[in-house]
Design an enzyme around this catalytic site. Structure first.
Site, PDB file in Angstrom:
ATOM      1  N   LYS A  29      -9.835  20.452  -3.138  1.00 57.08           N
ATOM      2  CA  LYS A  29      -9.232  21.283  -4.188  1.00 57.08           C
ATOM      3  C   LYS A  29      -9.301  22.752  -3.791  1.00 57.08           C
ATOM      4  O   LYS A  29      -8.329  23.498  -3.946  1.00 57.08           O
ATOM      5  CB  LYS A  29      -9.961  21.054  -5.532  1.00 57.08           C
ATOM      6  N   GLN A  47     -16.937  18.932 -11.824  1.00 54.78           N
ATOM      7  CA  GLN A  47     -16.612  17.673 -11.147  1.00 54.78           C
ATOM      8  C   GLN A  47     -17.461  16.520 -11.699  1.00 54.78           C
ATOM      9  O   GLN A  47     -18.677  16.648 -11.860  1.00 54.78           O
ATOM     10  CB  GLN A  47     -16.856  17.848  -9.632  1.00 54.78           C
ATOM     11  N   ASP A  93      -8.462  20.484 -16.399  1.00 51.49           N
ATOM     12  CA  ASP A  93      -8.571  19.026 -16.240  1.00 51.49           C
ATOM     13  C   ASP A  93      -7.933  18.300 -17.430  1.00 51.49           C
ATOM     14  O   ASP A  93      -7.641  17.109 -17.349  1.00 51.49           O
ATOM     15  CB  ASP A  93     -10.057  18.620 -16.203  1.00 51.49           C
TER      16      ASP A  93
HETATM   17  N1  GUN Z   1     -13.837  13.122 -10.775  1.00 54.56           N
HETATM   18  C1  GUN Z   1     -12.837  12.321 -10.335  1.00 54.56           C
HETATM   19  N2  GUN Z   1     -11.641  12.840 -10.676  1.00 54.56           N
HETATM   20  C2  GUN Z   1     -11.896  13.978 -11.368  1.00 54.56           C
HETATM   21  C3  GUN Z   1     -11.066  14.961 -11.967  1.00 54.56           C
HETATM   22  O1  GUN Z   1      -9.833  14.878 -11.980  1.00 54.56           O
HETATM   23  N3  GUN Z   1     -11.721  16.010 -12.565  1.00 54.56           N
HETATM   24  C4  GUN Z   1     -13.070  16.111 -12.586  1.00 54.56           C
HETATM   25  N4  GUN Z   1     -13.595  17.167 -13.205  1.00 54.56           N
HETATM   26  N5  GUN Z   1     -13.869  15.211 -12.038  1.00 54.56           N
HETATM   27  C5  GUN Z   1     -13.279  14.163 -11.420  1.00 54.56           C
END
Ligand code: GUN
Length: 298
Positions: free
Chosen positions: A52, A96, A119
Site C-alpha cells: 500500500k 491493518q 477502509d
Molecule cells: N486486512 C486485510 N485486508 C484489510 C483491509 O482492507 N484493511 C485493513 N485495515 N486490514 C485488512
C-alpha cells in the site's frame, strides 16, 4: 467469454489518480496523506502495508507507516489513532487487521474519524452506504473495486439478479448494499447466500451476476452457474503446488476452467478483484483529500 482484467483496470485507475493528485497539488499546494498503522509482526500484514505504501509513493500520495510492537496496549493504539484524527496532513487512516488478540478490532474501528476511514469499516460509513449515500461515505475497497470493474466493463445491472455468496462485514454485506442501490450502476435484485445456505446451487444458478467471497478454493463449479452469467471471484486461496517455486499457488473460489465455458464474463484469480482493492484505497484517500479541501471531484 470476456476476462475482466483487474490488473489492467487498476493500472488505468492509478494513472488517472496520479494526474488527479497533481491537479490537487497545483490547486492547494498539498498532497493527500494516508496513515497506515501496523501492530505486531504478522508477515502477511507487513507485505500488505508495504504494498500500500509503495502504491502511495508511485502515484503521489504521502504515506505514513506507523509500526507498533505486538504487546502495544489498546489505549496506546487508540491514542495514536486520536492523534491521526487531528492531523491536518492525514486524509486517510487505516489500522491493518488482524490485530493482536488483546486488542478489540471494533473498538479500534470506532476510534477512527469516519471522515478519514478510507477502509469504509466504521458503522457510520456502513450506515450511509445502507442508505445509498455514496457521496457522503467511504465504501470498503474490495466491493467498491468490484463495482468499478462492472461499470468500466459496461456490465448491465438494472433489474438483474445479483447473488452474493458470503456475508462478511468487509465484502458480502457492503457488496449486497451497493448492488441494491437506486442507481444505473446498480438497481439489482439482490440475494445474499452464505456457507449455511441450504440448496446453494439453486440460488447461484439463478444469478445473472454472481459474486463469490466464501474463501473456499474452486467452490463454484460450472453446474452452479447460469449460462451467460457474469461471475466475480473474490477468493484468494493458497493451495499446494509442487511445480511452483514457492510450493503453492493462489486460486479463487470459482473453478475458472469449467465456469469460463458457461459465463459471459468473469474475473480471473490472480489478476481480477485483488489488484483493484489497493487502487480503490488510493481512490478513497484522494476522495477524502478533496472533501477536506472542498475540491470538486467524482
Ligand atoms: N486486512 C486485510 N485486508 C484489510 C483491509 O482492507 N484493511 C485493513 N485495515 N486490514 C485488512
Amino acid at each position: 467469454m470476456i476476462v475482466i482484467d483487474g490488473r489492467k483496470t487498476s493500472v488505468d485507475l492509478k494513472n488517472e489518480l496520479k494526474a488527479d493528485i497533481e491537479h490537487c497539488r497545483v490547486a492547494t499546494g498539498k498532497i493527500p496523506g494516508l496513515a497506515m498503522v501496523l501492530v505486531g509482526d504478522n508477515p502477511s500484514s507487513q507485505v500488505y502495508v508495504r504494498n500500500k505504501a509503495k502504491t502511495c509513493k508511485e502515484i503521489g500520495i504521502g504515506a505514513k507507516v506507523i509500526e507498533m510492537p505486538d504487546e502495544t496496549p489498546q489505549e496506546k493504539l487508540l491514542e495514536v489513532v486520536a492523534g491521526l484524527n487531528l492531523d491536518p496532513d492525514i486524509n486517510g487512516i487505516l489500522v491493518q487487521q488482524p490485530l493482536p488478540s488483546h486488542i478489540d478490532e471494533f473498538t479500534t474501528t470506532l476510534a477512527i474519524d469516519p471522515s478519514k476511514d478510507v477502509d469504509g469499516f466504521h458503522p457510520e460509513n456502513l450506515g450511509q452506504l445502507l442508505l445509498g449515500r455514496l457521496d457522503n461515505c467511504f465504501v470498503s475497497c474490495t466491493p467498491f473495486g468490484i463495482l468499478e470493474l462492472l461499470t468500466r466493463y459496461g456490465i448491465e445491472t438494472t433489474g438483474k439478479h445479483c447473488v452474493v455468496v458470503g456475508r462478511s462485514d468487509i465484502v458480502g454485506k457492503p457488496m449486497a448494499n451497493l448492488m441494491l442501490r437506486k442507481d444505473d450502476a446498480a438497481n439489482c435484485t439482490v440475494t445474499v447466500c452464505h456457507s449455511l445456505t441450504r440448496e446453494l446451487p439453486f440460488f447461484t444458478r439463478h444469478a445473472d451476476i454472481l459474486i463469490v467471497a466464501i474463501g473456499n478454493a474452486g467452490f463454484i463449479t460450472s453446474d452452479m452457474v447460469k449460462p451467460g452469467a457474469v461471475v466475480i471471484d473474490v477468493g484468494n486461496n493458497r493451495i499446494e503446488d509442487h511445480d511452483a517455486k514457492s510450493g503453492f499457488r493462489v486460486v479463487g473460489d470459482v473453478d475458472f476452467r469449467s465456469v469460463s465455458a458457461v459465463a459471459s464474463a468473469m474475473t480471473p484469480v490472480p489478476g481480477g478483484v485483488g489488484p483493484m482493492t489497493i487502487a480503490m484505497l488510493m481512490k478513497n484517500t484522494v476522495l477524502s483529500f478533496k472533501r477536506m479541501n472542498a475540491l470538486q471531484g467524482p
